[in-house]
Each structure stands twice: as C-alpha cells, then as structure tokens.
Design an enzyme around this catalytic site. Structure first.
Site, PDB file in Angstrom:
ATOM      1  N   THR A 170       0.970  -1.229  -0.257  1.00 24.43           N
ATOM      2  CA  THR A 170       0.015  -0.342  -0.215  1.00 24.43           C
ATOM      3  C   THR A 170       1.138   1.017  -0.118  1.00 24.43           C
ATOM      4  O   THR A 170       1.885   1.203   0.797  1.00 24.43           O
ATOM      5  CB  THR A 170      -0.578   0.538   1.415  1.00 24.43           C
ATOM      6  OG1 THR A 170      -1.594  -0.888   1.022  1.00 24.43           O
ATOM      7  CG2 THR A 170      -1.600   1.086   1.456  1.00 24.43           C
ATOM      8  N   ASP A 177       6.469  -4.294  -0.952  1.00 24.48           N
ATOM      9  CA  ASP A 177       5.254  -3.270  -0.793  1.00 24.48           C
ATOM     10  C   ASP A 177       6.474  -2.011  -0.107  1.00 24.48           C
ATOM     11  O   ASP A 177       8.101  -1.954  -0.304  1.00 24.48           O
ATOM     12  CB  ASP A 177       5.159  -3.486   0.666  1.00 24.48           C
ATOM     13  CG  ASP A 177       3.987  -2.843   1.256  1.00 24.48           C
ATOM     14  OD1 ASP A 177       4.286  -1.879   1.390  1.00 24.48           O
ATOM     15  OD2 ASP A 177       3.235  -3.136   2.343  1.00 24.48           O
ATOM     16  N   ASP A 190       8.184   3.015   5.258  1.00 21.72           N
ATOM     17  CA  ASP A 190       8.807   5.310   5.805  1.00 21.72           C
ATOM     18  C   ASP A 190      10.623   5.007   5.928  1.00 21.72           C
ATOM     19  O   ASP A 190      10.345   6.905   5.709  1.00 21.72           O
ATOM     20  CB  ASP A 190       7.848   4.827   6.499  1.00 21.72           C
ATOM     21  CG  ASP A 190       6.197   5.256   6.084  1.00 21.72           C
ATOM     22  OD1 ASP A 190       5.868   5.717   5.428  1.00 21.72           O
ATOM     23  OD2 ASP A 190       4.947   4.563   6.931  1.00 21.72           O
ATOM     24  N   GLY A 193       3.607   1.340   7.637  1.00 21.84           N
ATOM     25  CA  GLY A 193       2.345   1.515   8.538  1.00 21.84           C
ATOM     26  C   GLY A 193       1.933   3.519   8.619  1.00 21.84           C
ATOM     27  O   GLY A 193       0.882   3.486   8.371  1.00 21.84           O
ATOM     28  N   GLU A 224       0.094  -5.145   5.984  1.00 19.23           N
ATOM     29  CA  GLU A 224       1.035  -5.890   5.202  1.00 19.23           C
ATOM     30  C   GLU A 224       1.998  -6.348   6.143  1.00 19.23           C
ATOM     31  O   GLU A 224       2.855  -7.395   5.610  1.00 19.23           O
ATOM     32  CB  GLU A 224       1.609  -4.566   5.394  1.00 19.23           C
ATOM     33  CG  GLU A 224       1.228  -3.177   3.836  1.00 19.23           C
ATOM     34  CD  GLU A 224       1.295  -1.487   4.740  1.00 19.23           C
ATOM     35  OE1 GLU A 224       1.193  -0.933   3.738  1.00 19.23           O
ATOM     36  OE2 GLU A 224       2.113  -0.912   5.698  1.00 19.23           O
ATOM     37  N   LYS A 232      14.123   7.321   2.318  1.00 15.34           N
ATOM     38  CA  LYS A 232      13.711   6.668   3.609  1.00 15.34           C
ATOM     39  C   LYS A 232      14.688   5.556   3.849  1.00 15.34           C
ATOM     40  O   LYS A 232      14.863   4.787   5.340  1.00 15.34           O
ATOM     41  CB  LYS A 232      12.642   5.148   2.674  1.00 15.34           C
ATOM     42  CG  LYS A 232      11.225   5.994   1.573  1.00 15.34           C
ATOM     43  CD  LYS A 232      10.527   6.875   2.396  1.00 15.34           C
ATOM     44  CE  LYS A 232       8.832   7.071   2.230  1.00 15.34           C
ATOM     45  NZ  LYS A 232       8.836   6.491   1.632  1.00 15.34           N
TER      46      LYS A 232
HETATM   47  C1  5RP Z   1       1.661   2.090   3.821  1.00 17.45           C
HETATM   48  C2  5RP Z   1       3.156   1.858   3.989  1.00 17.45           C
HETATM   49  C3  5RP Z   1       3.249   2.577   3.267  1.00 17.45           C
HETATM   50  O1  5RP Z   1       4.619   1.583   2.453  1.00 17.45           O
HETATM   51  C4  5RP Z   1       4.854   3.771   3.490  1.00 17.45           C
HETATM   52  O2  5RP Z   1       4.173   4.020   4.250  1.00 17.45           O
HETATM   53  C5  5RP Z   1       5.559   3.921   2.507  1.00 17.45           C
HETATM   54  O3  5RP Z   1       4.403   5.037   1.166  1.00 17.45           O
HETATM   55  P1  5RP Z   1       5.065   5.197   0.464  1.00 17.45           P
HETATM   56  O4  5RP Z   1       5.188   4.520  -0.719  1.00 17.45           O
HETATM   57  O5  5RP Z   1       3.616   6.484  -0.262  1.00 17.45           O
HETATM   58  O6  5RP Z   1       5.588   6.259   0.806  1.00 17.45           O
HETATM   59  O7  5RP Z   1       3.759   0.967   5.362  1.00 17.45           O
HETATM   60  O8  5RP Z   1       1.086   1.576   5.607  1.00 17.45           O
END
Ligand code: 5RP
Length: 221
Positions: free
Chosen positions: A25, A80, A83, A94, A102, A120
């Site tokens: 997500t 996936d 953050d 999250g 997840e 990240k």
């Molecule tokens: C969602 C997550 C996402 O993988 C995380 O927030 C990274 O998101 P993005 O790819 O938009 O930077 O853990 O619950």
C-alpha cells in the site's frame, strides 16, 4: 521514471508467471501495481493478495486478479513500500495505515521485497513516528501505556475524527525520535493490552530496492 517508479519497476521484474504476489500500500506500491497490471495485460498469470482495500481497488482497475489470504498457503513474493529502512533491513511501516495486513502478508511470504526512494534510508530508525494499530476500546489507556515507553503519542485523525483502519481500529503515531533497539521495542509494544500490531518490521525484508531521481536503482539483501 522517478525514484519510486524506478524501484517499483525493478521489483516487478522478479515476478514470474504463476506466482502468488502480495501487493503493498502507498505511493511506491502504486507503481508496482501499475507495472504488474501491464504484465497481466500482456498475458502474465498471477494471483494477488492485497494489503489494503485501496490496493485491491487499484489492482482490480489494472486487471489484476485477487484471492483471499486464507485461500493461499503461502505468497511467493510480497512487494511493499516503507517509511524508514536501516542498513540491517529493519523497517518502519504504516504511514498509510495498512501496517497490520502488510505485516501478515509479509510474514506469509517467501520473499519480501521493499521498494522506496533514497529518502527512506536512515542510520537509526525512529525519526518517522512509529504507527501502532490499537483497539478503539479504552484507547486512551493504551496510549498512556505507550507513553511509558518514552514516546509522545498522537492519535491519527482524518476529517477531525480518529482515522479508522481497514480492520476497524485506530492508529497511534508514536514519536520516539530514535529507536536503537527495534527488536526489544516491538516486543514491549505488542505486550501492551489493546495493541494489535506495531509498524516495526524487524528482520522481515529479504531484499531492499532503492530508486534514485536519475532513474537508477540499487539493491541490497
Ligand atoms: C502503508 C505503508 C507504506 O508502505 C509506507 O507508508 C510508504 O509509503 P509510500 O510508498 O507512499 O512512501 O507502510 O501502510
């Protein structure tokens, strides 16, 4: 191709015909879903497991077929975002509120590929507030117990009301500033009554794929 697209595009190259795929997500996973959708349109046959309702909606629009987690024995590859990522491949996840599903999907996968842009990567986890999914009943008591672990807690909100996860729970964003021992902290948090799961993914990721603004990619495992 921007950094997130580059990481997502590389990760999708690991997917082979007939595999069962976990789909994450967030804005980086978005691109993985889009690229996988292109492969499906070209004839690749895969079955996907979604980590959120949002991911399932997007995947269906891209022509991807979904199954339920309980209908499969294992997942071949889960892709996936994250953050935060440290050098030991530990993660905070999250930010999008999907951490519980997840983590279940990542734990049920033979290979868990994390895709992200270089922002990240961190030396020590914790600058990003750690999301913790909690039961709504007595949530302020749960928050007070989390405070005792040395963080500031903020209940995540949407339109001036608590944000509700796909599982009907709340999220507390826990500001620790630094998490030097993620192994110990994940256990301490999950021992608190009312906590469903926390966003520390310790020793779960198999491979990290980092995209850069010039479209290049680096991987480590
Ligand atoms: C969602 C997550 C996402 O993988 C995380 O927030 C990274 O998101 P993005 O790819 O938009 O930077 O853990 O619950």
């Amino acid at each position: 191709m921007n950094a997130k697209q580059a990481a997502a595009h590389r990760a999708v190259q690991y997917i082979e015909d007939g595999m069962i795929i976990g789909l994450g997500t967030g804005s980086t996973s978005y691109w993985a879903i889009r690229y996988l959708g292109e492969k499906v349109k070209q004839g690749m046959r895969i079955t996907a497991i979604a980590t959120s309702d949002e991911t399932e909606r997007l995947g269906l629009q891209c022509g991807i077929k979904f199954s339920k987690m309980d209908a499969v024995e294992h997942i071949d590859i889960d892709i996936d975002g994250a953050d935060e990522i440290d050098q030991q491949r530990n993660l905070i996840k999250g930010g999008g509120g999907a951490l519980l599903r997840e983590k279940i999907v990542a734990a049920g996968s033979k290979t868990f590929i994390v895709i992200a842009d270089e922002s990240k990567m961190v030396g020590v986890l914790g600058r990003f507030p750690l999301p913790v999914e909690i039961i709504p009943f007595g949530w302020q008591h749960t928050a007070r117990r989390l405070l005792l672990l040395g963080c500031k807690t903020i209940i995540r909100q949407k339109e001036a009301k608590p944000f509700i996860t796909d599982n009907g729970n709340y999220i507390l964003d826990c500001h620790f500033a630094s998490i030097p021992d993620p192994v110990a902290l994940q256990q301490q948090i999950n021992n608190i009554p009312g906590v469903v799961e926390n966003g520390l993914f310790v020793k779960m990721a198999t491979r990290i794929v980092i995209g850069y603004d010039d479209g290049t990619v680096k991987e480590f495992s």
